[in-house]
Design a protein around this motif. Structure first.
Motif: not given
Lengths: 158, 418, 501
Positions: B284-299, B311-313, B399-404
């Protein structure tokens, strides 16, 4: 209940506070803090007193006191353990910390030990995620907790 | 650019007694004021606009532009409220800025206050931050004693009073209008907008609410100039930003990096990689409210407003929560839903009811009692509460719900009885 | 004066008008819970969300100012979905205990559910538990589980009565309507909170479990509690008045009514005089109509006109007082006095409650009656009901030759009377009161008078007949003759009397 009144030191602090705001009501949170420091919790009598000081109806003190989680509407133990339960702490073992405290004090979350010494609550993120897991004991943060460190902390208490 | 060079906010963090006035002064602290008082307020706003500084609390609104909304001809007093209510899960940067370098913040407050013609500023600090509050109060006392605050600062004719106001436990008070209500002695309920605080804010007067980190960048911007600030970061996301890294890394902590920095590098190099050698699962790149990124996107992503949006976050508050392969995503989302349900102020029906409902469904799923249709209901709750309320707390759970559900759906499905 | 389009209708509204009000002006209703025209805007229920073209998100119409060229949709599928979803949220923690809820039948939740939802709930979780049967104050009960937290009642106590008894405690879905611990909702207007509660959270203690509202019929009427003359609906069924409800009249009571007035409705049901009575050997006994009329005729016919006094009443209607005056003209009785309940200065406020506890003092005064001053020692008194204690003791002391009373209620007045005729209350006849503003306001008949009860003017007709005097009356003609008005002129807002000078 005895007469509710700020002690001399708090009365002075209160008077200083009022100078910092153009409206009395704005001193609500700091005044409630002073009152809680002096009495340990906010009884209806204390809230009525604060309302009188700030010229606000008691209901408007009550709605504020119950909105914020740090105001106590019931007495709490001498040692108030507030374990952060939010994500970063959970990822690093907050549940273990809570379980350890429950076992140690024989109380559940939101309860106070029979001798009135320990209160255990779970709280939301305390802004100490980099040093998780952590808890706030009364005013102080205790970070990077381990089972041993927590035991040590409890032992150090009077 | 190397992280070590990009020190706008944290350059004194390693210095002994960095929180004291003599140390701050010895590193050039409060030097900016002389220049400040020689400038017109509009010029200050212009410099800040040029720097490209954006609000570091989470919303990322351009700071100079925000200031320029304050009506100059208003006969009412103007206020600066410093948002030190840092409560976004995963974020712990303002706390350190206040503990380790409170004078930088105070200097920034003077800059902003001067620019918007404010003579009374309040620092709204979350109630739990007892130690940072003490540090701030000590620093303020030092600054008053030295003539940096109070009447006729450094003989400029400009007056500024600064007051620390302690909150009492409510995440929502980080929302700027809830903060204003709280400061006025009310429940921390976000206000209807319009009117916006720049016009009708604290005590009905024009008000700017700025985050601690935002203000702490001002001494550098005014001191070194907007160009120097723009040397850090990218064209569109200039400057540096604090990232608070927590979760499953070897060295969690605060990292000041130039915007545009690689998240992979931050995790693998600065933070020493994944704890216990586990594989990365999600960030989760910007505090718990923002969409989570899976490892691939995060990297793949860089830490700036635009790259994260791609990347949608979002950049949010810069709270980077790192999760390894052992993490149960249903459990982490349940944890977040509990947080938002607990922190909803309760005034808007969709948020009050939706956050609680989502949490109850997740908790039931986690307890092994998932039902067919739960995921659809969760998604629908998120759809129906986001964007329908006074503030964005509902969105912060949506946002977390959608992205999770998007990235880790199979994990959720596994919790539902076939 | 911006022009905007709502659901395809173009309308022009005053500057600063909200989309919600603009829609209302165009006869387009937007569902809502928290909005109330007399209270500050809370914007919390989110039920009035509408779609405004070119706006990125749905907007609440109650807090969006109408702008030139705005195109607003309130009935599209998209908006209906929005409203449905908001309603779904509001209902998840609601107990849905409609069968035992007094609000059933006039509940906004029920109405909007029929309008927007009509499907089963997908909420399978445990509902939030909150206090039920909270005794909030002398007149109001609270069920916190039914409360949808719209804050109307709180705003009412903050902004209208300035008593601030109510607040929310806690937050999120634990938010709970309450008073300060140990305090009550105890102000003179507390029942208005029941009126404005859009659901069954706040209910009226006196009306609680008394009647299903869909059995009630209603007529527009006027409260008789004081000189304000708050506009009300009189809700009735089974020959009984069950409650008063506020009726809007911007110029008189806006949309409020005090508790005392609102709870005065039992006057139509209790302690009524239903048959004529005549005093025989010092004891008041039931009699036939003809015996009673005969007694009255005997008492009056032996006298010259100045040996009788007619006492009108500030408690009685314009029409009945005018009928008494006409009766006097016919029988050459010139001494016209009126009785009235005493003033209560301590009870009065700057809002609706007047010290003058009479609904029609201005009316009797307009007709030329003098306030009761006695001088009746050797005279016959024919009176409408409405004597104060002071008046009564004077009456007792002076001891008239005969005291004939057209009475609605048994009480200290009938105890003094020699002849009593059963008179109708204002709920049992058409008529009007003139309030403190000199505003003549109409009330309609809710109930059919029971037993031998008749409106006072009809009794006066009968007495005149008994005296062989011609007197043909009707409520309409009495209003016309006494006030120069027709019922049709009074409309729903009443009519101010032209100044007599």
């Amino acid at each position: 209940m005895a007469d509710i009144k700020f002690n001399e030191a708090n009365q002075k602090k209160f008077e200083q506070l009022l100078k910092r705001y153009p409206q009395k009501r704005a001193a609500m949170l700091p005044t409630l803090w002073l009152a809680q420091e002096q009495y340990g919790w906010l009884s209806p009598e204390v809230m009525t007193y604060v309302g009188g000081l700030l010229e606000v109806p008691p209901s408007k003190v009550y709605e504020v006191a119950t909105f914020y989680t740090m105001f106590h509407l019931q007495p709490v133990g001498k040692y108030h353990f507030q374990v952060c339960r939010t994500l970063s702490c959970q990822l690093r073992g907050a549940e273990g910390i809570t379980a350890q405290l429950k076992k140690r004090f024989g109380i559940g979350i939101g309860q106070t030990s029979e001798d009135g010494r320990f209160t255990l609550t779970e709280v939301e993120c305390l802004g100490s995620c980099g040093t998780a897991p952590m808890l706030q004991l009364n005013d102080d943060y205790h970070e990077d907790l381990t089972e041993a460190k927590l035991d040590q902390l409890i032992e150090s208490l009077e | 650019m190397d992280v070590m060079e990009a020190k706008v906010l944290t350059k004194n963090f390693g210095v002994k007694d960095s929180h004291t006035l003599p140390v701050y002064e010895s590193t050039g602290g409060y030097n900016v004021l002389k220049r400040l008082f020689s400038m017109k307020p509009e010029e200050v706003i212009e410099e800040v606009k040029k720097s490209g500084l954006r609000g570091r609390g989470g919303a990322g609104f351009p700071t100079g532009l925000k200031w320029s909304f304050v009506p100059k001809d208003s006969p009412k007093p103007k206020y600066l409220c410093v948002n030190a209510d840092e409560s976004e899960p995963g974020t712990f940067k303002d706390r350190y800025l206040m503990e380790l370098d409170p004078h930088r913040l105070i200097e920034g407050i003077i800059v902003c206050s001067y620019a918007i013609d404010c003579h009374q500023s309040y620092i709204y600090i979350r109630g739990e931050f007892v130690f940072p509050k003490e540090r701030l109060e000590q620093a303020i006392a030092e600054a008053y004693a030295k003539g940096y605050l109070g009447k006729n600062i450094l003989g400029s004719g400009y007056d500024l009073e600064l007051t620390v106001h302690r909150g009492a436990g409510a995440y929502i008070c980080g929302e700027e209008t809830a903060l204003l209500n709280s400061l006025e002695g009310l429940r921390g309920m976000p206000r209807l907008k319009p009117p916006f605080p720049a016009v009708v804010g604290l005590f009905g007067c024009p008000t700017v609410v700025n985050n601690v980190e935002t203000l702490s960048a001002l001494p550098f911007i005014l001191g070194e100039g907007p160009e120097a600030y723009r040397k850090f970061g990218t064209e569109k996301s200039p400057g540096t930003k604090m990232f608070s890294v927590s979760g499953h890394v070897v060295r969690p902590g605060n990292y000041e990096i130039p915007l545009g920095y690689s998240l992979k590098k931050l995790i693998e190099e600065d933070c020493g990689g994944m704890k216990d050698g586990k594989a990365l699962k999600a960030v989760i790149p910007g505090g718990s409210s923002v969409p989570v990124l899976p490892a691939k996107d995060a990297m793949e992503v860089n830490l700036d407003y635009e790259s994260l949006a791609e990347k949608g976050s979002m950049l949010g508050s810069g709270g980077v929560i790192v999760m390894d392969e052992t993490t149960c995503m249903v459990k982490t989302l349940t944890n977040l839903a509990h947080f938002y349900a607990h922190e909803s102020c309760g005034q808007c029906s969709p948020c009050r009811e939706g956050t609680g409902w989502a949490h109850k469904i997740l908790k039931r799923m986690l307890a092994g009692e998932g039902r067919a249709g739960d995921l659809e209901t969760l998604h629908r709750i998120a759809d129906n509460m986001a964007g329908k309320t006074i503030c964005v707390l509902a969105d912060a759970l949506a946002m977390p719900i959608w992205s999770y559900l998007k990235h880790f759906r199979s994990e959720f499905e596994a919790y539902i009885e076939k | 004066m911006p022009k905007l389009t709502i659901d395809g209708k173009e309308i022009e509204v005053a500057d600063g008008t909200t989309v919600f009000e603009a829609a209302r002006q165009a006869d387009i209703s937007i569902p809502h819970f928290c909005y109330h025209p007399k209270l500050s805007i809370a914007g919390n229920c989110r039920m009035c969300l509408v779609d405004i073209e070119k706006m990125p998100k749905p907007a609440i119409s109650c807090n969006t100012v109408a702008n030139e060229g705005m195109v607003v949709n309130t009935k599209t599928e998209k908006v209906k979905e929005l409203q449905k979803s908001v309603l779904e949220f509001i209902l998840i923690n609601h107990p849905i205990d409609c069968p035992v809820c007094d609000q059933a039948g006039e509940c906004k939740l029920q109405e909007f559910y029929m309008d927007y939802t009509m499907t089963d709930s997908e909420f399978h979780e445990e509902k939030v538990k909150k206090p039920k049967k909270v005794d909030l104050g002398p007149n109001v009960m609270l069920d916190d589980e039914r409360c949808i937290l719209c804050s109307r009642c709180i705003r009412f106590c903050d902004e209208i009565t300035h008593t601030s008894e109510l607040c929310f405690s806690e937050r999120g879905d634990r938010s709970t309507l309450t008073t300060f611990p140990g305090k009550q909702l105890d102000n003179k207007y507390s029942l208005n909170t029941v009126d404005i509660c859009p659901v069954g959270a706040l209910t009226s203690k006196p009306f609680r479990f008394q009647k299903r509202v869909w059995f009630l019929k209603h007529v527009p009427s006027v409260c008789s509690g004081c000189a304000t003359g708050c506009n009300i609906y009189m809700d009735y069924d089974d020959g009984k008045v069950w409650r008063y409800r506020t009726r809007d009249n911007e110029s008189v009571n806006q949309c409020w009514t005090c508790d005392a007035g609102r709870l005065s409705y039992p006057l139509h049901n209790e302690k009524r005089v239903t048959r004529p009575m005549v005093r025989k050997n010092g004891v008041l006994e039931y009699s036939t109509i003809s015996d009673a009329l005969g007694e009255i005729a005997r008492a009056l016919s032996s006298l010259g006109g100045d040996e009788a006094v007619l006492v009108g009443s500030a408690q009685e209607s314009n029409e009945n007082n005018m009928a008494l005056k006409k009766f006097g003209q016919t029988c050459q009785i010139k001494d016209l006095q009126y009785s009235a309940k005493p003033k209560d200065d301590a009870d009065a406020d700057n809002f609706l409650i007047k010290a003058d506890k009479n609904p029609n003092r201005a009316g009797v005064q307009h007709l030329g009656y003098q306030e009761f001053h006695g001088g009746i020692g050797v005279k016959v008194v024919l009176a409408l009901e409405g004597f104060s204690e002071t008046h009564l003791s004077q009456l007792r002391e002076e001891g008239p030759v005969a005291f004939i009373l057209l009475a609605t209620h048994l009480g200290p007045e009938t105890e003094l009377a020699d002849v009593v005729l059963p008179a109708a209350t204002f709920g049992e006849q058409e008529g009007s009161f003139t309030n403190f503003q000199n505003r003549v306001q109409k009330f309609e008949a809710a109930l059919i008078p029971q037993g031998m009860v008749l409106p006072a003017w009809k009794w006066l007709e009968k007495i005149a007949q008994e005296l062989k005097q011609p007197l043909q009356l009707s409520a309409e003609a009495l209003l016309q003759e006494g006030f120069g008005l027709k019922f049709a002129d009074l409309g729903t807002e009443g009519k101010i009397l032209e100044s007599k000078n």
